[in-house]
Design a protein around this motif. Structure first.
Motif, short mmCIF file in Angstrom:
data_model
loop_
_atom_site.label_atom_id
_atom_site.label_comp_id
_atom_site.label_asym_id
_atom_site.label_seq_id
_atom_site.Cartn_x
_atom_site.Cartn_y
_atom_site.Cartn_z
N GLU A 152 -4.04 4.00 2.87
CA GLU A 152 -2.66 3.58 2.58
C GLU A 152 -2.13 2.66 3.67
O GLU A 152 -1.47 1.66 3.39
CB GLU A 152 -1.77 4.82 2.44
N ILE A 156 -0.91 -1.31 3.09
CA ILE A 156 0.41 -1.81 3.48
C ILE A 156 0.28 -3.06 4.33
O ILE A 156 0.97 -4.07 4.12
CB ILE A 156 1.20 -0.71 4.21
N PRO A 181 3.05 0.06 -2.63
CA PRO A 181 3.51 1.10 -1.70
C PRO A 181 5.02 1.01 -1.49
O PRO A 181 5.58 -0.10 -1.44
CB PRO A 181 2.75 0.78 -0.41
#
Length: 205
Positions: A152, A156, A181
């Motif tokens: 994650e 980003i 996200p």
């Protein structure tokens, strides 16, 4: 080796081109980045659709950068030659195929893209996790089936890099299963509610 085929996700690609065309017509250079391009089927599909939708004269202004980390060192030569087996081409509508492909004299069963299409696509080895774009001022960045392999935090950072590399109002396309996200939601607006197609918003201050 990664496998895909021409005209995959055609409906989404056609929608983003329809949205993008008004903002790029009249530009001297129209730069597009296919990030994680594998053997070139998607950047060449984008090139074929743009040629059909904008006409030959304006199409000469299109420059598509196809990039991949390419550990195999195979993608560059494949993209440069533009020769593909029939199995990867069979979804191409007849009107596109007959105008843009010819039999490969060196490899029976393969077909080669026309120079007009191949000259619009350039391959470059690039690692997205450097978070440094190969250039900037892209009107469209397509990155599909790549972000899902990242953490994650990495996603980003890469999406923020894409935002910086796009022109104001430029478009970002990713696969349907890859949601934006929350940390990046203020960077883009979703322009097609049923597809992961986004337009760059000005960076928040």
């Amino acid at each position: 080796m990664a496998f895909t085929y021409f005209f995959r996700d055609l409906q989404t690609l056609q929608m983003i081109i329809d949205h993008m065309l008004p903002s790029i017509l009249g530009k001297t250079h129209i730069d597009i980045w296919s990030a994680g391009c594998a053997m070139g089927q998607e950047p060449y599909t984008i090139a074929l659709l743009l040629k059909e939708n904008m006409g030959a004269m304006i199409f000469r202004n299109v420059r598509i950068l196809a990039s991949d980390i390419d550990h195999s060192n195979l993608f560059g030569p494949i993209i440069a030659k533009g020769s593909y087996p029939w199995g990867e081409l069979k979804r191409i509508p007849d009107e596109f195929f007959t105008k843009n492909f010819s039999p490969d004299p060196d490899k029976p069963g393969n077909f080669i893209l026309s120079d007009e299409i191949r000259n619009r696509v350039t391959f470059k080895r690039h690692d997205l996790l450097t978070c440094k774009p190969p250039k900037d001022n892209f009107s469209l960045i397509s990155c599909k089936n790549v972000l899902l392999h990242f953490t994650e935090e990495q996603r980003i950072k890469v999406i923020r890099m894409f935002h910086e590399a796009l022109v104001d109002g430029g478009f970002f396309l990713t696969e349907q299963t890859q949601k934006m996200p929350p940390q990046c939601e203020d960077l883009f607006e979703q322009v097609i509610p049923y597809a992961q197609v986004f337009r760059k918003l000005p960076a928040p201050f």
